[in-house]
Write a protein that holds these residues in place. Structure first.
Motif, short mmCIF file in Angstrom:
data_model
loop_
_atom_site.label_atom_id
_atom_site.label_comp_id
_atom_site.label_asym_id
_atom_site.label_seq_id
_atom_site.Cartn_x
_atom_site.Cartn_y
_atom_site.Cartn_z
N LEU A 358 0.93 -1.09 -0.04
CA LEU A 358 -0.03 -0.10 0.02
C LEU A 358 0.88 1.27 0.04
CD1 LEU A 358 -3.11 1.05 0.32
CD2 LEU A 358 -2.50 1.31 2.81
N THR A 359 0.52 2.17 -0.73
CA THR A 359 1.17 3.46 -0.80
C THR A 359 0.24 4.58 -0.79
OG1 THR A 359 2.74 2.51 -2.32
CG2 THR A 359 2.81 5.02 -2.27
N VAL A 360 0.38 5.47 0.02
CA VAL A 360 -0.55 6.71 0.54
C VAL A 360 0.32 7.82 0.76
CG1 VAL A 360 -2.23 7.46 2.08
CG2 VAL A 360 -2.07 4.93 1.79
N GLY A 361 -0.30 8.99 -0.06
CA GLY A 361 0.32 10.27 0.24
C GLY A 361 0.27 11.11 -0.94
N THR A 362 1.07 12.06 -0.96
CA THR A 362 1.05 13.10 -2.29
C THR A 362 2.46 12.79 -2.92
OG1 THR A 362 1.89 14.67 -0.72
CG2 THR A 362 -0.40 14.73 -1.06
N GLY A 363 2.40 13.17 -4.00
CA GLY A 363 3.69 13.21 -4.84
C GLY A 363 4.25 11.52 -5.34
N VAL A 364 3.08 10.77 -5.44
CA VAL A 364 3.24 9.62 -6.08
C VAL A 364 3.21 9.72 -7.60
CG1 VAL A 364 2.13 7.40 -6.39
CG2 VAL A 364 2.06 8.21 -4.14
N ASP A 365 4.30 9.32 -8.26
CA ASP A 365 4.55 9.39 -9.51
C ASP A 365 4.46 10.77 -10.24
OD1 ASP A 365 2.28 6.55 -10.49
OD2 ASP A 365 4.47 6.65 -9.97
N GLY A 366 5.22 11.69 -9.26
CA GLY A 366 5.32 13.20 -9.45
C GLY A 366 4.00 13.81 -9.60
N ASP A 367 2.73 13.20 -8.97
CA ASP A 367 1.39 14.11 -8.93
C ASP A 367 1.34 14.38 -7.43
OD1 ASP A 367 -1.94 12.99 -10.16
OD2 ASP A 367 -1.10 14.85 -8.98
N GLU A 368 0.91 15.85 -7.35
CA GLU A 368 0.75 16.48 -6.13
C GLU A 368 -0.69 16.14 -5.54
OE1 GLU A 368 4.37 17.34 -6.06
OE2 GLU A 368 3.24 17.85 -4.37
N LYS A 369 -1.32 15.41 -6.10
CA LYS A 369 -2.69 15.10 -5.55
C LYS A 369 -2.66 13.96 -4.53
CE LYS A 369 -5.57 16.40 -9.43
NZ LYS A 369 -6.43 15.97 -10.56
N TRP A 370 -3.37 13.71 -3.73
CA TRP A 370 -3.34 12.72 -2.64
C TRP A 370 -3.78 11.17 -3.36
CZ3 TRP A 370 -1.82 12.66 2.39
CH2 TRP A 370 -2.23 11.41 3.02
N THR A 371 -2.87 10.31 -3.17
CA THR A 371 -3.22 8.94 -3.81
C THR A 371 -3.00 8.03 -2.89
OG1 THR A 371 -1.90 9.98 -5.80
CG2 THR A 371 -2.06 7.50 -5.48
N VAL A 372 -3.96 7.12 -3.00
CA VAL A 372 -4.03 5.60 -2.29
C VAL A 372 -3.94 4.55 -3.39
CG1 VAL A 372 -5.19 4.27 -0.72
CG2 VAL A 372 -5.59 6.55 -0.49
N ARG A 373 -2.64 3.93 -3.23
CA ARG A 373 -2.54 2.81 -4.40
C ARG A 373 -2.16 1.64 -3.70
NH1 ARG A 373 1.68 4.36 -8.41
NH2 ARG A 373 0.06 5.82 -9.28
N ALA A 374 -2.95 0.57 -4.03
CA ALA A 374 -2.78 -0.73 -3.29
C ALA A 374 -2.60 -1.75 -4.45
CB ALA A 374 -3.72 -1.18 -2.54
N LEU A 375 -1.58 -2.56 -4.23
CA LEU A 375 -1.35 -3.74 -5.21
C LEU A 375 -1.27 -5.09 -4.24
CD1 LEU A 375 -0.38 -4.64 -8.00
CD2 LEU A 375 2.05 -4.66 -7.35
N LEU A 376 -2.32 -5.89 -4.92
CA LEU A 376 -2.70 -7.14 -4.11
C LEU A 376 -2.56 -8.24 -5.12
CD1 LEU A 376 -6.12 -6.20 -2.74
CD2 LEU A 376 -3.88 -5.92 -1.53
N PRO A 377 -2.19 -9.34 -4.47
CA PRO A 377 -1.71 -10.74 -5.54
C PRO A 377 -3.01 -11.18 -5.95
CG PRO A 377 -1.90 -11.15 -3.12
CD PRO A 377 -1.74 -9.88 -3.11
N ASP A 378 -3.05 -11.66 -7.04
CA ASP A 378 -4.07 -12.37 -7.91
C ASP A 378 -4.21 -13.69 -7.58
OD1 ASP A 378 -6.40 -12.90 -9.50
OD2 ASP A 378 -5.68 -11.77 -10.99
N THR A 379 -4.68 -13.97 -6.30
CA THR A 379 -4.75 -15.39 -6.11
C THR A 379 -5.67 -16.33 -7.16
OG1 THR A 379 -6.94 -14.98 -4.60
CG2 THR A 379 -4.86 -14.70 -3.59
N ALA A 380 -6.47 -15.62 -7.79
CA ALA A 380 -7.35 -16.66 -8.63
C ALA A 380 -6.42 -16.90 -9.93
CB ALA A 380 -8.73 -15.70 -9.30
#
Length: 386
Positions: A358-380
């Motif tokens: 999980l990545t949370v905060g501003t400045g993700v990928d150079g974007d100053e907007k607030w970003t919540v990004r989660a990467l989950l394993p694809d169990t299926a």
């Protein structure tokens, strides 16, 4: 559940009882000649019976209305059992006291019935202690309904407290059982599976120069055991998470529906949401469904709390080769900062328990907007995160 419904059905039928009983009382008090019930008394009594039906929805208003109707009935010379009709107001007072803990409501209903009894009985005594007799009657006619109402309210509160305590005890018992099962899985099954993985790995190294087919079989056994061990660890996390019980009600095919419901609530709050949702989200196990839905719900809740409504919100759930990506991007309102709380901590813990990030905060990928990004394993699809 059956007992509760049956109890409510009986209470509903009791509401209709005066509508049947009062005409019987009035007819039983009507005889040819001197003993007959006046027409206006019939009208008042039947009106009271009809008004009583609304007591389940408006108990205080019904109590005051029945008290007002009781005054002319009490002052009417009604013979026999028909004289019981005015005291439907006392039953309404019992209902008010039993249904509420607000003493102001009880006081208003009691004052209305006291006034009804006093106005209805004053001046009807011819002896020298007429006033004292009226006061004694008022105290009896009011005191008994109050005591009965308080008793019924106490019994209702006691039953509710016992029900809550029983539910808490059941929940505690279920948690203890889940914890015990998790310990057994960890101490027995997980231990043996880890031993299988270790031994097949050693065997693979020992016979590495032997027949390639033997090595292939051993590698397959090791991989299968490793996958089973990962599933067991995922199940252990589920058993130790009490909230997993809510996901059992969410079918695998209903994940998209639940996500759309969360987005609908955000749009209803006045936000514009631009979505990119992969419709192929089926086949996820219970842990993956739980994690995905909780991350989506918490992220969108924070959007409604802190985001600027004038800036569109970007929302995406994408199923890719690396797993399942959840992304929520929004702009904070001017002067609003997201306070450190348990929400983001819980989101990160959920993602880690599911084997994701999980990545949370501003400045993700150079974007100053607030970003919540989660990467989950694809169990299926058997896709894990390295």
């Amino acid at each position: 559940m059956i007992e509760i419904r049956a109890h409510r059905d009986w209470r509903g039928l009791l509401r209709w009882l005066p509508l049947v009983l009062i005409p019987v009382l009035l007819l039983a008090s009507t005889y040819p000649g001197q003993y007959r019930v006046p027409p206006h008394y019939w009208l008042l009594a039947m009106t009271a019976a009809v008004v009583f039906l609304a007591g389940a929805r408006w108990p205080l208003a019904v109590s005051l209305a029945l008290s007002a109707l009781a005054v002319p009935m009490l002052r009417t010379d009604a013979w026999g059992v028909s004289g019981l009709a005015p005291y439907l107001g006392a039953v309404a007072l019992v209902d008010v006291v039993a249904r509420t803990h607000r003493w102001s409501t009880v006081a208003v209903a009691t004052a209305g019935w006291v006034a009804a009894v006093t106005l209805g009985r004053v001046g009807l005594h011819d002896n020298s202690i007429g006033r004292a007799s009226t006061l004694v009657e008022a105290a009896a006619y009011v005191g008994l309904p109050l005591l009965l109402g308080l008793y019924l309210r106490g019994q209702r509160d006691l039953a509710q407290n016992l029900r809550l305590r029983a539910e808490e005890e059941q929940a505690r018992t279920r948690l203890d059982e889940r914890a015990a099962l998790a310990r057994e899985l960890h101490d027995v099954v997980a231990h043996h599976m880890a031993s299988i993985v270790l031994r097949t790995s050693v065997a693979g190294h020992v016979v590495r120069e032997a027949d390639p087919r033997v090595v292939a079989v051993l590698d397959d056994v090791r991989d299968t055991a490793a996958d089973a061990l990962a599933d067991i660890r995922r199940l252990l996390a589920a058993l130790r998470d009490p909230t997993l019980g809510t996901v059992a009600l969410v079918d695998s095919d209903a994940v998209t529906t639940e996500v759309e419901a969360a987005l609908t609530r955000v749009r209803a709050a006045g936000f514009t949401v631009v979505t990119d949702i992969d419709t192929d989200l089926g086949g996820l196990d219970a842990i993956s469904r739980l994690t995905l839905l909780r991350l989506v719900q918490e992220s969108l809740t924070n959007v409604m709390k802190y985001a600027d409504r004038d800036v569109p919100v970007r929302f995406a759930i994408i199923r890719c080769e690396n797993g399942i990506t959840i992304e929520v991007v929004n702009s904070r309102r001017n002067g609003v900062t997201t306070p450190p709380g348990h929400g983001i901590i819980g989101m990160r813990e959920r993602a880690e328990l599911a084997g994701g990030t999980l990545t949370v905060g501003t400045g993700v990928d150079g974007d100053e907007k607030w970003t919540v990004r989660a990467l989950l394993p694809d169990t299926a699809r058997g896709v894990g995160l390295s």
